[in-house]
Design a protein around this motif. Structure first.
Motif, short mmCIF file in Angstrom:
data_model
loop_
_atom_site.label_atom_id
_atom_site.label_comp_id
_atom_site.label_asym_id
_atom_site.label_seq_id
_atom_site.Cartn_x
_atom_site.Cartn_y
_atom_site.Cartn_z
N THR A 85 0.83 -1.21 0.00
CA THR A 85 0.00 0.00 0.00
C THR A 85 0.86 1.25 0.00
O THR A 85 0.55 2.24 -0.68
CB THR A 85 -0.96 -0.02 1.21
OG1 THR A 85 -1.86 -1.12 1.04
CG2 THR A 85 -1.76 1.26 1.33
N GLN A 91 -7.42 0.75 -1.05
CA GLN A 91 -7.72 -0.48 -0.30
C GLN A 91 -9.04 -0.29 0.43
O GLN A 91 -9.33 0.77 0.97
CB GLN A 91 -6.58 -0.76 0.69
CG GLN A 91 -6.56 -2.19 1.16
CD GLN A 91 -5.26 -2.56 1.89
OE1 GLN A 91 -4.27 -1.83 1.83
NE2 GLN A 91 -5.28 -3.69 2.56
N ASP A 119 -5.70 -1.25 -5.15
CA ASP A 119 -5.09 -1.86 -3.97
C ASP A 119 -6.02 -2.95 -3.43
O ASP A 119 -7.03 -2.64 -2.82
CB ASP A 119 -4.82 -0.78 -2.91
CG ASP A 119 -3.83 -1.23 -1.84
OD1 ASP A 119 -3.54 -2.45 -1.79
OD2 ASP A 119 -3.37 -0.38 -1.07
N GLU A 120 -5.68 -4.18 -3.67
CA GLU A 120 -6.48 -5.35 -3.25
C GLU A 120 -7.96 -5.22 -3.64
O GLU A 120 -8.84 -5.27 -2.78
CB GLU A 120 -6.33 -5.56 -1.74
CG GLU A 120 -4.86 -5.66 -1.33
CD GLU A 120 -4.60 -6.63 -0.19
OE1 GLU A 120 -5.46 -7.49 0.06
OE2 GLU A 120 -3.53 -6.53 0.42
MG LIG Z 1 -2.07 -2.93 1.99
#
Ligand SMILES: [Mg+2]
Ligand SMILES: Nc1ncnc2c1ncn2[C@@H]1O[C@H](COP(=O)(O)OP(=O)(O)O)[C@@H](O)[C@H]1O
Length: 255
Positions: free
Chosen positions: A48, A84, A162-163
């Motif tokens: 991140t 995220q 992010d994810e």
């Molecule tokens: Mg992360």
């Protein structure tokens, strides 16, 4: 032009970043063209942090990142960003349309053009019927599709995620992936993933991270047992599928 000839869309050289004097990232260098890159590494490995540096939300202590030849914060309007999940206020009383419109324009008055872009993006993820709905009333997968729609609505030259698939149902994941596949090699796509296997056949580059850069290159170059052991510790098995792609068995159990 062949996508491999444009290797300077992102150029990162010798990046270090520390929080309170402790390095979260050390000596990260890579360059990328109109390619699909996945960043993988264990929890706390700096994924991140690296995404935030690429977005210009953090500044490196050492080294530099250039995007389209410029400072990252100067080109943010050309980038679609999907942060995220934990960092998005999911209970805030806001409607789906406003999430999209806020992502497209920071102007005070929203015109026809912005509304059309927002509606097109929402239609692309299959959720136009939710235009007026409260975001907090949506399922996790629907919310994630809306956030993705916001990232693609301004037709960006780069998408950074992010994810994106954490806690997302399979149909939502496949919807997002099918849109990414259409954009592949037309724009630059960067995503942090817990599990690379859903995109193992799609990615051009893998950046394997554990504070330091353990590997950067094609999946075949990076995803070997030695590198995966350096990143994750212990032994990580790799399955080579019949089409010849590497499938490391990490993170399959959590998403
Ligand atoms: Mg992360
Ligand atoms: N705002 C912050 N303040 C202090 N430490 C942080 C902060 N954000 C992240 N860290 C630390 O930096 C390291 C990398 O974090 P992060 O980039 O979130 O990793 P990942 O996304 O790979 O899980 C971790 O040790 C984390 O605890």
């Amino acid at each position: 032009m062949n996508y491999t000839e444009e290797h300077e869309i992102i150029n990162a050289k010798g990046i270090y970043y520390s929080y309170n004097g402790e390095y979260a990232l050390k000596n990260i260098s890579f360059s990328l063209g109109k390619e699909f890159m996945v960043i993988i590494g264990p929890n706390g490995s700096g994924k991140t942090t690296l995404i935030k540096l690429i977005m210009g939300l953090l500044k490196p202590n050492k080294g530099y990142i250039k995007i389209f030849g410029k400072e990252p914060e100067k080109v943010r309007d050309r980038i679609g960003y999907m942060p995220q999940k934990d960092y998005i206020a999911r209970h805030f009383p806001i409607r789906v349309r406003d999430i999209l419109l806020l992502g497209i324009s920071n102007k005070k008055f929203i015109g026809k053009e912005e509304i059309e872009k927002a509606k097109n993006a929402l239609e692309e993820v299959g959720l136009l019927n939710l235009w007026n709905k409260r975001f907090s009333h949506l399922s996790g997968g629907q919310q994630q599709r809306v956030i993705f729609a916001r990232a693609i609505a301004k037709n960006p030259d780069m998408i950074i995620m992010d994810e994106p698939f954490n806690g997302v149902d399979l149909p939502s994941r496949e919807k997002i992936l099918s849109i990414l596949r259409k954009k592949k090699r037309k724009i630059t796509i960067i995503t942090v993933l817990h599990n690379i296997n859903p995109v193992a056949h799609d990615v051009d580059k893998v950046l394997l991270l554990n504070k330091e850069m353990i590997g950067f290159g094609s999946p075949k170059e990076v995803l070997n047992e030695l590198n995966l052991q350096k990143a994750y510790g212990g032994t990580v098995s790799i399955v080579i599928c019949k089409e010849g792609f590497c499938h490391p068995l990490i993170g399959d159990t959590h998403g």
